[in-house]
Write a protein that holds these residues in place. Structure first.
Motif: not given
Length: 294
Positions: A165-166, A168-173, A197, A201
């Motif tokens: 989860e972290a 995936a969020q890092a890729y998005l950020d 990712a 959405r």
């Protein structure tokens, strides 16, 4: 027609050790039966003293032998004015140019280098910068090495040694307006999470993301959901896409030009052949290519 080549410098040891361990795709060909001397390419001298890069060796004498036999057309003169040891590492820079040859990179685009702390990944960061990347995002598992990658040209770094989860969020950020080109030396888990990712959405016209699959240090397979291709704009290419004799020569000449000018540098650790048993077991190279010399 064949030529006998006297070894001067063995190529970087990473592929050689994989062949010797039986884990490389070419292992069966080169060490399928004994006796065998490993390594399938290198830098050497022809009988007339001409320095050449060579491959396609006649078995069982690989590039670590004192002499090897190679067919006509399987060796080329090495560039004047460049250390033969450097030439052994240039192949990784040539592979990094697949971001242009395979993915059609154009200056100003955002490049994500998956697996940027290794020898090839660091060179990909340098090549992306020389090609005029607008932003470079780099991934790896070691914070200290990621700091080094930032020092050589990455704008943003992502540590992949975190939860799914972290990550995936890092890729998005880190994506900003989106990743235009992904140079992937990892595959496996990190790339699976990245592709997941990138799925929108909500309904959107996905910005194309061209993924160049080069290596698989994080795994040979991944689970690819249909939506990762159907709605994300992701396009996946192999590193050899777009290569032909003309393109290969253009890529090679560009790497030679950057190397001669000092714009592209290579981190190496030279070891004599007499120390190869110990050298092959080293784990402290940290982005330097091991080059075996006579």
């Amino acid at each position: 027609m064949t030529q006998r080549v006297r070894r001067l410098v063995g190529l970087g040891a990473q592929g050689v050790t994989a062949i010797a361990a039986g884990t490389h795709y070419a292992s069966e060909k080169y060490i399928g039966q004994f006796p065998a001397i490993p390594a399938f390419d290198g830098i050497g001298a022809l009988p007339d003293g001409t320095l050449v890069g060579f491959g396609n060796i006649r078995l069982p004498y690989g590039a670590l032998a004192e002499k090897a036999v190679v067919p006509q057309g399987s060796y080329v003169p090495i560039p004047d004015g460049i250390d033969p040891a450097v030439v052994t590492v240039m192949a990784s820079a040539i592979t990094a140019m697949s971001m242009k040859a395979a993915a059609g990179f154009v200056p100003g685009e955002t490049v994500l280098v998956q697996g940027a702390t290794g020898v090839a990944g660091r060179l990909a960061v340098k090549v992306a910068r020389l090609l005029g990347a607008g932003r470079i995002v780099a991934t790896g598992r070691d914070d200290n090495q990621l700091c080094e990658v930032q020092a050589i040209g990455a704008d943003t770094v992502i540590n992949t040694a975190v939860s799914d989860e972290a990550l995936a969020q890092a890729y998005l950020d880190a994506r900003g307006d989106g990743y235009d080109v992904v140079v992937d030396y990892l595959w496996g888990r990190p790339s699976e999470i990245l592709l997941r990712a990138l799925v929108p959405r909500s309904f959107a016209f996905g910005k194309p993301t061209r993924v160049v699959q080069i290596g698989e240090s994080a795994g040979t397979e991944l689970a690819l959901a249909g939506s990762s291709l159907r709605t994300s704009g992701v396009e996946i290419y192999g590193a050899a896409k777009g290569l032909d004799p003309q393109t290969m020569d253009e890529v090679y000449q560009q790497i030679v030009t950057w190397t001669r000018s000092g714009e592209l540098t290579f981190d190496m650790e030279k070891v004599p052949l007499s120390d190869i048993e110990t050298a092959w077991q080293r784990t402290d190279l940290k982005g330097r290519r091991l080059v075996v010399t006579p």
